[in-house]
Design an enzyme around this catalytic site. Structure first.
Site, PDB file in Angstrom:
ATOM      1  N   SER A 198       5.378  -0.425  -6.547  1.00  0.00           N
ATOM      2  CA  SER A 198       5.412  -0.708  -7.986  1.00  0.00           C
ATOM      3  C   SER A 198       5.590   0.658  -8.961  1.00  0.00           C
ATOM      4  O   SER A 198       6.296   0.775  -9.761  1.00  0.00           O
ATOM      5  CB  SER A 198       4.334  -1.705  -8.567  1.00  0.00           C
ATOM      6  OG  SER A 198       2.989  -0.762  -8.582  1.00  0.00           O
ATOM      7  N   GLY A 251       0.890  -1.163  -0.026  1.00  0.00           N
ATOM      8  CA  GLY A 251      -0.076   0.146   0.080  1.00  0.00           C
ATOM      9  C   GLY A 251       0.892   1.302   0.004  1.00  0.00           C
ATOM     10  O   GLY A 251       0.287   2.347   0.268  1.00  0.00           O
ATOM     11  N   GLY A 278       2.672   2.211  -2.806  1.00  0.00           N
ATOM     12  CA  GLY A 278       3.033   2.700  -3.966  1.00  0.00           C
ATOM     13  C   GLY A 278       4.310   1.988  -4.651  1.00  0.00           C
ATOM     14  O   GLY A 278       4.875   2.851  -5.407  1.00  0.00           O
ATOM     15  N   ASP A 281      -0.901   6.692  -7.457  1.00  0.00           N
ATOM     16  CA  ASP A 281       0.593   6.011  -7.324  1.00  0.00           C
ATOM     17  C   ASP A 281       1.628   6.555  -8.031  1.00  0.00           C
ATOM     18  O   ASP A 281       2.400   7.162  -7.755  1.00  0.00           O
ATOM     19  CB  ASP A 281       0.683   4.589  -7.147  1.00  0.00           C
ATOM     20  CG  ASP A 281      -0.252   3.997  -5.971  1.00  0.00           C
ATOM     21  OD1 ASP A 281      -1.034   4.557  -5.344  1.00  0.00           O
ATOM     22  OD2 ASP A 281      -0.170   2.667  -5.779  1.00  0.00           O
ATOM     23  N   ALA A 287       6.641   3.465  -7.443  1.00  0.00           N
ATOM     24  CA  ALA A 287       7.657   4.226  -7.386  1.00  0.00           C
ATOM     25  C   ALA A 287       8.769   3.477  -8.231  1.00  0.00           C
ATOM     26  O   ALA A 287       9.847   4.248  -8.843  1.00  0.00           O
ATOM     27  CB  ALA A 287       8.317   4.149  -5.744  1.00  0.00           C
TER      28      ALA A 287
HETATM   29  O1  PMV Z   1      -2.047  -0.246  -2.518  1.00  0.00           O
HETATM   30  P1  PMV Z   1      -1.404   0.883  -3.275  1.00  0.00           P
HETATM   31  O2  PMV Z   1      -0.300   1.569  -2.913  1.00  0.00           O
HETATM   32  O3  PMV Z   1      -1.398   0.201  -4.742  1.00  0.00           O
HETATM   33  O4  PMV Z   1      -2.666   2.026  -3.557  1.00  0.00           O
HETATM   34  C1  PMV Z   1      -3.615   1.967  -4.153  1.00  0.00           C
HETATM   35  C2  PMV Z   1      -4.797   2.970  -4.140  1.00  0.00           C
HETATM   36  C3  PMV Z   1      -6.187   2.598  -4.793  1.00  0.00           C
HETATM   37  O5  PMV Z   1      -6.894   3.696  -4.789  1.00  0.00           O
HETATM   38  C4  PMV Z   1      -6.873   1.600  -3.808  1.00  0.00           C
HETATM   39  C5  PMV Z   1      -6.128   2.139  -6.230  1.00  0.00           C
HETATM   40  C6  PMV Z   1      -6.087   3.377  -6.981  1.00  0.00           C
HETATM   41  O6  PMV Z   1      -5.571   2.806  -8.177  1.00  0.00           O
HETATM   42  O7  PMV Z   1      -6.182   4.587  -6.763  1.00  0.00           O
END
Ligand code: PMV
Length: 303
Positions: free
Chosen positions: A98, A94, A96, A141, A100
């Site tokens: 990938s 969560g 980000g 992200d 980064a």
């Molecule tokens: O889990 P992460 O870091 O890939 O964050 C995803 C964020 C979401 O809102 C769940 C998906 C998106 O594409 O915005």
């Protein structure tokens, strides 16, 4: 990461408020963190990407997601190069990771080719990388990985940087449970299909939390921001995105004096964030999260 050439860096991010509903065009509030990915590229006989500390190697034409993502961001006719990336973020957590990685790779390729790209151009190219992993990414992200800072993000619109009224200190706890953003986004999509009216209400509620959070950030009102994060967590749990590990860490952080705490990113595992007012509270909250059996670190936000 301050000693690194800016061009080869992709930053990690946390979503302060608004994950998931950002996929449906609602604004989210995000913050870059002082951890991310560095990459550099050198001429070589064949194009290859190596990633440390994972010890993996990838090349266009190979049958894995990173290789496919690399192929998606290699400009046509680019000379062969060896790209080395160093990842300082947990993957699938969560933060980000990938995106980064995608941003750092896009910048390293551009640097090698003597191409000057704006942050917005880097973010746009890195979206092709993200699509390989996430199916329907909102773009938050890759945009945050390219820009950093604290900002409001709405799908398809330019980022709105937010000026901080006071520093934002976060403690980030990692559940250690890997989560797939693609699967969690699909889980929310199924709930939306089943009950669109209820989903719209959730979107409206989160949108109003995000608007108020912007004001709290600008005013430097940590307590108000913390309360808004708690309310967002309540709505995210209602979408079945929280887990018992995340709830344990969130509860421990609140008990140890955090102003607010919530999951960040896709949920279903991954990381939580706790907002703290000062360094002493940050240390207490970090220790309380670690006492639940999970890793935690203090992050400088908005760097
Ligand atoms: O889990 P992460 O870091 O890939 O964050 C995803 C964020 C979401 O809102 C769940 C998906 C998106 O594409 O915005």
């Amino acid at each position: 990461m301050a000693d690194q050439p800016r061009g080869a860096v992709g930053r990690g991010k946390t979503i302060l408020l608004g994950e998931h509903i950002v996929v449906y065009g609602v604004e989210a509030l995000a913050a870059g963190i002082d951890r991310g990915v560095r990459a550099r590229a050198e001429p070589a006989e064949q194009t290859e990407l190596s990633i440390e500390p994972w010890g993996t190697r990838h090349a266009p034409g190979e049958d894995d997601d990173v290789s496919r993502a690399l192929a998606a961001v290699l400009p046509e006719g680019a000379p062969p190069m060896r790209i080395e990336a160093e990842v300082a973020l947990p993957a699938g957590a969560g933060l980000g990771c990938s995106a980064a990685l995608g941003v750092a790779v896009v910048r390293a390729i551009a640097e090698r080719q003597g191409e000057l790209l704006t942050d917005a151009e880097v973010a746009e190219r890195a979206l092709d990388w993200e699509r390989v992993f996430h199916g329907n990414p909102s773009g938050i992200d890759n945009t945050m990985a390219a820009h950093g800072g604290v900002a409001l993000y709405r799908k398809g619109e330019p980022l709105v940087p937010i000026r901080l009224g006071a520093p934002i200190r976060l403690v980030i706890g990692d559940s250690g449970e890997p989560s797939s953003t693609k699967e969690m986004v699909a889980l929310v999509a199924r709930q939306r299909e089943r009950d669109p009216a209820r989903f719209d209400k959730t979107c409206e509620a989160v949108a109003s939390l995000v608007r108020n959070a912007r004001l709290a950030v600008e005013a430097g009102d940590v307590r108000a921001l913390g309360q808004l994060m708690d309310l967002n967590q309540h709505l995210l749990s209602g979408l079945m995105l929280s887990t018992s590990s995340l709830e344990d860490m969130i509860g421990a952080a609140r008990d140890a004096g955090a102003a607010g705490a919530k999951l960040t990113g896709a949920g279903g595992g991954g990381c939580m964030i706790a907002l703290v007012e000062d360094e002493a509270t940050a240390e207490r909250v970090r220790a309380a999260i670690e006492a639940t059996g999970h890793d935690a670190f203090v992050a400088e936000v908005g760097a």
